[in-house]
Design a protein around this motif. Structure first.
Motif, PDB file in Angstrom:
ATOM      1  N   PRO A  81     -11.841  -5.550  -1.879  1.00  0.00           N
ATOM      2  CA  PRO A  81     -12.939  -4.576  -1.817  1.00  0.00           C
ATOM      3  C   PRO A  81     -12.737  -3.383  -2.753  1.00  0.00           C
ATOM      4  O   PRO A  81     -13.682  -2.936  -3.408  1.00  0.00           O
ATOM      5  N   ALA A  82     -11.511  -2.881  -2.835  1.00  0.00           N
ATOM      6  CA  ALA A  82     -11.254  -1.746  -3.728  1.00  0.00           C
ATOM      7  C   ALA A  82     -11.419  -2.163  -5.183  1.00  0.00           C
ATOM      8  O   ALA A  82     -11.992  -1.418  -5.993  1.00  0.00           O
ATOM      9  N   SER A  90      -5.364   0.797  -2.131  1.00  0.00           N
ATOM     10  CA  SER A  90      -4.450   1.735  -1.490  1.00  0.00           C
ATOM     11  C   SER A  90      -3.100   1.067  -1.238  1.00  0.00           C
ATOM     12  O   SER A  90      -2.958  -0.162  -1.306  1.00  0.00           O
ATOM     13  N   ARG A  91      -2.119   1.884  -0.942  1.00  0.00           N
ATOM     14  CA  ARG A  91      -0.784   1.362  -0.681  1.00  0.00           C
ATOM     15  C   ARG A  91      -0.784   0.458   0.554  1.00  0.00           C
ATOM     16  O   ARG A  91      -0.134  -0.582   0.587  1.00  0.00           O
ATOM     17  N   ASP A  96      -0.542  -4.895   3.036  1.00  0.00           N
ATOM     18  CA  ASP A  96      -1.224  -5.946   3.802  1.00  0.00           C
ATOM     19  C   ASP A  96      -1.306  -7.241   3.008  1.00  0.00           C
ATOM     20  O   ASP A  96      -1.124  -8.337   3.553  1.00  0.00           O
ATOM     21  N   ALA A  97      -1.570  -7.140   1.710  1.00  0.00           N
ATOM     22  CA  ALA A  97      -1.654  -8.329   0.861  1.00  0.00           C
ATOM     23  C   ALA A  97      -0.293  -9.023   0.772  1.00  0.00           C
ATOM     24  O   ALA A  97      -0.218 -10.263   0.833  1.00  0.00           O
TER      25      ALA A  97
END
Length: 114
Positions: A81-82, A90-91, A96-97
């Motif tokens: 999404p970003a 974001s960090r 999470d990835a």
């Protein structure tokens, strides 16, 4: 002296028998039960008298809103999404990835052992 026979509005003999009785159920009619408006009660109403179990069951039965594109992309890759909006993820999204990639690798290893 008892005050049951004396009142400020008259004596017992003034009233007829029909004035003091309730109407029969058959005389009321069935329109009374169709007065409610559809969707007039909200599931998340905190003043509702339903128990938590009933609220949970209603929540399971109601179909939730459709999933947005960003939500479905986030489930596949938390950084998408970003990136779609032209921003750096974001960090937290990067972590999470990484965790998601590790979990998928572990599941693949387990599937190969079977």
């Amino acid at each position: 002296m008892s005050g049951s026979g004396n009142s400020n509005v008259g004596s017992r003999q003034v009233y007829e028998a029909g004035d003091q009785r309730n109407a029969k159920f058959s005389e009321l009619g069935s329109d009374r039960f169709h007065e409610g408006v559809a969707n007039s009660h909200h599931n998340n109403d905190p003043k509702d008298d339903r128990s938590l179990v009933n609220r949970a069951a209603a929540e399971r039965q109601s179909s939730g809103p459709e999933e947005s594109l960003e939500t479905s992309l986030h489930k596949k890759d938390p950084t998408l999404p970003a990136k779609m909006h032209g921003n750096e993820p974001s960090r937290g999204a990067k972590v999470d990835a990484e965790l998601q990639a590790e979990d998928e690798a572990m599941l693949k290893k387990k599937d190969q052992k079977k």
